[in-house]
Design a protein around this motif. Structure first.
Motif, PDB file in Angstrom:
ATOM      1  N   SER A  23      13.057 -16.425  48.667  1.00 59.77           N
ATOM      2  CA  SER A  23      12.089 -15.527  48.833  1.00 59.77           C
ATOM      3  C   SER A  23      10.772 -15.516  48.865  1.00 59.77           C
ATOM      4  O   SER A  23      10.262 -17.371  48.875  1.00 59.77           O
TER       5      SER A  23
ATOM      6  N   THR B  66      10.909  -9.893  51.064  1.00 66.48           N
ATOM      7  CA  THR B  66      11.861 -10.599  51.824  1.00 66.48           C
ATOM      8  C   THR B  66      12.783 -11.711  50.707  1.00 66.48           C
ATOM      9  O   THR B  66      12.352 -12.879  49.987  1.00 66.48           O
TER      10      THR B  66
ATOM     11  N   SER C 209      17.681  -9.177  50.552  1.00 66.16           N
ATOM     12  CA  SER C 209      16.612  -8.194  50.325  1.00 66.16           C
ATOM     13  C   SER C 209      15.307  -7.891  50.857  1.00 66.16           C
ATOM     14  O   SER C 209      14.704  -9.190  51.227  1.00 66.16           O
ATOM     15  N   MET C 210      15.347  -6.902  51.497  1.00 70.88           N
ATOM     16  CA  MET C 210      13.952  -6.639  52.344  1.00 70.88           C
ATOM     17  C   MET C 210      13.256  -5.695  51.530  1.00 70.88           C
ATOM     18  O   MET C 210      13.848  -4.081  51.275  1.00 70.88           O
TER      19      MET C 210
ATOM     20  N   PHE D  14      19.504  -6.991  53.203  1.00 66.86           N
ATOM     21  CA  PHE D  14      20.045  -7.234  54.360  1.00 66.86           C
ATOM     22  C   PHE D  14      21.789  -7.497  54.296  1.00 66.86           C
ATOM     23  O   PHE D  14      22.348  -7.168  53.867  1.00 66.86           O
TER      24      PHE D  14
END
Length: 96
Positions: free
Chosen positions: A80, A6, A50-51, A40
């Motif tokens: 992150s 993540t 981001s995931m 996201f």
């Protein structure tokens, strides 16, 4: 082994994300480590992080892969995190 990655973008960095996005997507395709992933979204529906579910033999490899991502190299992310993950419900089949 699977990992959840993540990452949250730095404030007001949508322009940077868009500028580097094609390089990031090419990196993702070329390395083949992402099994599932996407951005996201903020309240406006704009990308803001981001995931990703990433496959790697160990945490060190996953971290090294992440460090090579064009988004990371461009300084997009404020934070992150990468953690080992075990699918339990509706598991995906993840193979390199």
């Amino acid at each position: 082994m699977l990992f959840i990655l993540t990452a949250l973008d730095k404030p007001d960095s949508l322009a940077l994300r868009l500028k580097v996005r094609e390089d990031h997507l090419a990196f993702a395709r070329e390395t083949g480590r992402i099994k599932l992933g996407g951005p996201f979204l903020n309240d406006k529906g704009e990308m803001c992080g981001s995931m990703m579910i990433v496959e790697a033999p160990d945490l060190e490899t996953a971290k090294a892969w992440h460090a090579s991502d064009p988004y990371v190299k461009a300084g997009l992310f404020a934070t992150s995190d990468i953690r080992p993950w075990k699918p339990t419900f509706n598991p995906i089949e993840a193979k390199l």
